[in-house]
Design an enzyme around this catalytic site. Structure first.
Site, PDB file in Angstrom:
ATOM      1  N   ASP A  99      -1.456 -30.795 -12.918  1.00 12.53           N
ATOM      2  CA  ASP A  99      -0.024 -31.066 -12.924  1.00 12.53           C
ATOM      3  C   ASP A  99       0.375 -31.665 -11.581  1.00 12.53           C
ATOM      4  O   ASP A  99       0.025 -31.123 -10.525  1.00 12.53           O
ATOM      5  CB  ASP A  99       0.754 -29.779 -13.178  1.00 12.53           C
ATOM      6  CG  ASP A  99       2.215 -30.040 -13.506  1.00 12.53           C
ATOM      7  OD1 ASP A  99       2.513 -31.109 -14.069  1.00 12.53           O
ATOM      8  OD2 ASP A  99       3.064 -29.181 -13.212  1.00 12.53           O
ATOM      9  N   HIS A 106      13.408 -34.564  -8.069  1.00 11.64           N
ATOM     10  CA  HIS A 106      13.060 -33.163  -8.312  1.00 11.64           C
ATOM     11  C   HIS A 106      12.540 -32.501  -7.045  1.00 11.64           C
ATOM     12  O   HIS A 106      12.972 -31.406  -6.674  1.00 11.64           O
ATOM     13  CB  HIS A 106      12.008 -33.074  -9.422  1.00 11.64           C
ATOM     14  CG  HIS A 106      11.452 -31.702  -9.612  1.00 11.64           C
ATOM     15  ND1 HIS A 106      12.202 -30.657 -10.110  1.00 11.64           N
ATOM     16  CD2 HIS A 106      10.210 -31.191  -9.358  1.00 11.64           C
ATOM     17  CE1 HIS A 106      11.456 -29.563 -10.167  1.00 11.64           C
ATOM     18  NE2 HIS A 106      10.240 -29.861  -9.710  1.00 11.64           N
ATOM     19  N   GLU A 167      10.004 -27.174 -17.457  1.00 11.85           N
ATOM     20  CA  GLU A 167       9.867 -28.433 -16.723  1.00 11.85           C
ATOM     21  C   GLU A 167       9.605 -29.533 -17.735  1.00 11.85           C
ATOM     22  O   GLU A 167       8.584 -29.506 -18.437  1.00 11.85           O
ATOM     23  CB  GLU A 167       8.742 -28.353 -15.689  1.00 11.85           C
ATOM     24  CG  GLU A 167       9.063 -27.411 -14.550  1.00 11.85           C
ATOM     25  CD  GLU A 167       8.067 -27.473 -13.399  1.00 11.85           C
ATOM     26  OE1 GLU A 167       8.430 -27.036 -12.291  1.00 11.85           O
ATOM     27  OE2 GLU A 167       6.942 -27.970 -13.610  1.00 11.85           O
ATOM     28  N   GLU A 169       8.304 -32.856 -18.764  1.00  8.26           N
ATOM     29  CA  GLU A 169       7.276 -33.698 -18.176  1.00  8.26           C
ATOM     30  C   GLU A 169       6.666 -34.638 -19.219  1.00  8.26           C
ATOM     31  O   GLU A 169       6.861 -34.487 -20.421  1.00  8.26           O
ATOM     32  CB  GLU A 169       6.155 -32.847 -17.569  1.00  8.26           C
ATOM     33  CG  GLU A 169       6.636 -31.821 -16.551  1.00  8.26           C
ATOM     34  CD  GLU A 169       5.502 -31.186 -15.767  1.00  8.26           C
ATOM     35  OE1 GLU A 169       4.407 -31.798 -15.691  1.00  8.26           O
ATOM     36  OE2 GLU A 169       5.697 -30.081 -15.234  1.00  8.26           O
ATOM     37  N   ASP A 199       6.066 -27.660 -19.007  1.00 11.47           N
ATOM     38  CA  ASP A 199       5.292 -26.756 -18.163  1.00 11.47           C
ATOM     39  C   ASP A 199       6.182 -25.566 -17.806  1.00 11.47           C
ATOM     40  O   ASP A 199       6.906 -25.594 -16.819  1.00 11.47           O
ATOM     41  CB  ASP A 199       4.800 -27.484 -16.909  1.00 11.47           C
ATOM     42  CG  ASP A 199       3.737 -26.698 -16.177  1.00 11.47           C
ATOM     43  OD1 ASP A 199       2.921 -26.042 -16.840  1.00 11.47           O
ATOM     44  OD2 ASP A 199       3.712 -26.747 -14.935  1.00 11.47           O
ATOM     45  N   ARG A 203       9.817 -18.725 -12.041  1.00  9.11           N
ATOM     46  CA  ARG A 203      10.233 -19.116 -10.692  1.00  9.11           C
ATOM     47  C   ARG A 203      10.161 -17.963  -9.691  1.00  9.11           C
ATOM     48  O   ARG A 203       9.881 -18.194  -8.511  1.00  9.11           O
ATOM     49  CB  ARG A 203      11.648 -19.691 -10.724  1.00  9.11           C
ATOM     50  CG  ARG A 203      11.810 -20.950 -11.553  1.00  9.11           C
ATOM     51  CD  ARG A 203      10.963 -22.082 -11.027  1.00  9.11           C
ATOM     52  NE  ARG A 203      11.244 -23.325 -11.761  1.00  9.11           N
ATOM     53  CZ  ARG A 203      10.561 -24.445 -11.619  1.00  9.11           C
ATOM     54  NH1 ARG A 203       9.536 -24.485 -10.782  1.00  9.11           N
ATOM     55  NH2 ARG A 203      10.869 -25.523 -12.305  1.00  9.11           N
ATOM     56  N   GLN A 206       6.501 -17.449  -8.962  1.00  5.49           N
ATOM     57  CA  GLN A 206       6.065 -18.617  -8.192  1.00  5.49           C
ATOM     58  C   GLN A 206       6.526 -18.537  -6.740  1.00  5.49           C
ATOM     59  O   GLN A 206       5.749 -18.795  -5.809  1.00  5.49           O
ATOM     60  CB  GLN A 206       6.601 -19.895  -8.846  1.00  5.49           C
ATOM     61  CG  GLN A 206       6.230 -21.173  -8.113  1.00  5.49           C
ATOM     62  CD  GLN A 206       6.900 -22.407  -8.718  1.00  5.49           C
ATOM     63  OE1 GLN A 206       7.642 -22.303  -9.692  1.00  5.49           O
ATOM     64  NE2 GLN A 206       6.631 -23.566  -8.151  1.00  5.49           N
ATOM     65  N   LYS A 219       2.694 -20.388 -13.182  1.00  5.50           N
ATOM     66  CA  LYS A 219       2.573 -21.588 -14.018  1.00  5.50           C
ATOM     67  C   LYS A 219       1.540 -21.453 -15.133  1.00  5.50           C
ATOM     68  O   LYS A 219       1.589 -22.198 -16.115  1.00  5.50           O
ATOM     69  CB  LYS A 219       2.150 -22.773 -13.134  1.00  5.50           C
ATOM     70  CG  LYS A 219       3.165 -23.171 -12.084  1.00  5.50           C
ATOM     71  CD  LYS A 219       4.284 -23.985 -12.682  1.00  5.50           C
ATOM     72  CE  LYS A 219       5.105 -24.654 -11.603  1.00  5.50           C
ATOM     73  NZ  LYS A 219       6.119 -25.566 -12.153  1.00  5.50           N
ATOM     74  N   THR A 223       1.720 -23.835 -21.230  1.00  5.10           N
ATOM     75  CA  THR A 223       2.148 -25.233 -21.132  1.00  5.10           C
ATOM     76  C   THR A 223       2.173 -25.781 -22.550  1.00  5.10           C
ATOM     77  O   THR A 223       1.157 -25.755 -23.239  1.00  5.10           O
ATOM     78  CB  THR A 223       1.178 -26.063 -20.275  1.00  5.10           C
ATOM     79  OG1 THR A 223       1.124 -25.525 -18.954  1.00  5.10           O
ATOM     80  CG2 THR A 223       1.614 -27.520 -20.208  1.00  5.10           C
ATOM     81  N   GLU A 322      17.014 -26.640 -11.088  1.00  6.74           N
ATOM     82  CA  GLU A 322      17.866 -27.704 -10.541  1.00  6.74           C
ATOM     83  C   GLU A 322      19.233 -27.721 -11.209  1.00  6.74           C
ATOM     84  O   GLU A 322      20.260 -27.853 -10.542  1.00  6.74           O
ATOM     85  CB  GLU A 322      17.201 -29.060 -10.745  1.00  6.74           C
ATOM     86  CG  GLU A 322      15.900 -29.283 -10.017  1.00  6.74           C
ATOM     87  CD  GLU A 322      15.270 -30.579 -10.467  1.00  6.74           C
ATOM     88  OE1 GLU A 322      15.597 -31.629  -9.892  1.00  6.74           O
ATOM     89  OE2 GLU A 322      14.461 -30.545 -11.418  1.00  6.74           O
TER      90      GLU A 322
END
Length: 367
Positions: A99, A106, A167, A169, A199, A203, A206, A219, A223, A322
């Site tokens: 990834d 971002h 996420e 992607e 993904d 948080r 992480q 993570k 996925t 975000e």
């Protein structure tokens, strides 16, 4: 027609008690390729054997299918299976998963959130496409429920993730391997196609674990990918975003590998964001070059992803961290509810279009 002969994404399907096999989507049906083309490579339960044949075979097969669907439909109609009669499977066997972190917007947003008193971008960000190795065994097909992960949330605290995120992607699926010890060749010689990818990210896990070695348990739990892989050949290409400073020689672009793809993020049936892939700073050819410049080899079925797709505007952000600024500005939904991060029962769906083509959506529900 968004699922017409200019699109023809590949997937793996089954119906009844039959074994999974490869098909292409056409309209609201799947063309059974093993039966229509009399080629046993498509009787396999994954795209890997076909992808390993290489670019010439991909192109020849695409033209053959287009011809049959436009000039020989009386023959192919008997091999078109309605989508509502099939089950869709993970389209390829994932060999390895990488990834990246290729959106300037971002990366800048996340830097401002986590390091408000420092420069948003790390010193290396404008010089190379940053990436990490994910977990191939937890790549799942769209529709697979996503169980809320558990882990260390801070010192001495263990429990279920409280900041579960997504996420949005784009994933790139490798067909042709590269030689160990040597950099890969041009993108189009190795990459078969693209798939929408979510993904999922914990948080809080992480944030506690990522220094100094980067993402791990935050993570690796899931996925999600679309059941459809759109051939690289079908996608409209545009110039990539301007880069300053100029990259090193091995990262110099040769040709246009920006992609004009508009992504949509839907939360519980409500559109919450429209990330534009065209705004990405690092392009897929640069990702591939960096991933293999040290001699790391590719395998058929390798998957590498773009990282979160975000644009400069709030409504273009491809992750909840975000969109809600780490939970300080929650999203207000039409039913009056708000979301900082995902709750149990929430369903997230990613959709995308590219110059009239529809990419296969990817969806997952938190359980």
């Amino acid at each position: 027609m968004s699922w017409g002969v200019d699109n023809l994404p590949y997937g793996v399907f089954s119906r009844g008690g039959e074994a999974p096999r490869v098909g292409v989507r056409y309209g609201d049906s799947v063309l059974d390729l093993a039966a229509a083309l009399h080629d046993e490579v498509f009787a396999a339960p994954s795209l890997n054997p076909f992808m390993a044949r290489g670019r010439a075979a991909w192109s020849d097969t695409r033209r053959l299918v287009q011809t049959k669907l436009t000039e020989d439909l009386s023959v192919t109609e008997q091999h078109l299976v309605p989508l509502d009669q099939v089950r869709l499977h993970l389209p390829f066997e994932v060999a390895d998963y990488v990834d990246f972190y290729c959106s300037l917007d971002h990366a800048s947003n996340v830097g401002k959130i986590f390091r408000p008193n420092s420069e948003p971008l790390p010193a290396n960000w404008l010089h190379l496409p940053i990436g990490y190795h994910g977990r191939a065994g937890t790549v799942v097909v769209s529709g697979t429920p996503v169980r809320r992960p558990q882990g260390q949330l801070r010192a001495g605290v263990f429990g279920p993730c409280q900041k579960l995120d997504i996420e949005a992607e784009l994933g790139f699926v490798v067909g042709v391997p590269s030689r160990h010890g040597f950099p890969a060749g041009p993108l189009e010689e190795h990459v078969f196609g693209v798939t929408l990818l979510n993904d999922w990210s914990a948080r809080d896990i992480q944030a506690w674990e990522y220094v100094p070695l980067g993402p791990f348990l935050g993570k690796s739990f899931a996925t999600s990918v679309s059941p459809w892989v759109t051939p690289l050949e079908a996608l409209p290409r545009i110039p990539g975003r301007a880069q300053d400073p100029e990259p090193l020689d091995y990262l110099r672009r040769h040709g246009d590998w920006g992609l004009d793809i508009q992504v949509e993020v839907w939360l519980n049936g409500e559109l919450v964001s429209r990330p534009p892939y065209s705004s990405m700073y690092w392009t897929p050819d640069q990702m591939l070059a960096h991933m293999t410049v040290n001699g790391a080899s590719l395998r058929t079925g390798d998957l590498f992803a773009s990282g979160t797709i975000s644009g400069p505007e709030r409504e273009q952000r491809g992750s909840l961290i975000e969109l809600t600024w780490n939970g300080t500005d929650p999203i207000k939904l039409a039913d009056g509810e708000t979301r900082a991060f995902l709750q149990d029962g929430d369903t997230v769906t990613l959709r995308a279009t590219a110059a009239g083509l529809t990419l296969g959506e990817v969806s997952g529900t938190v359980v």
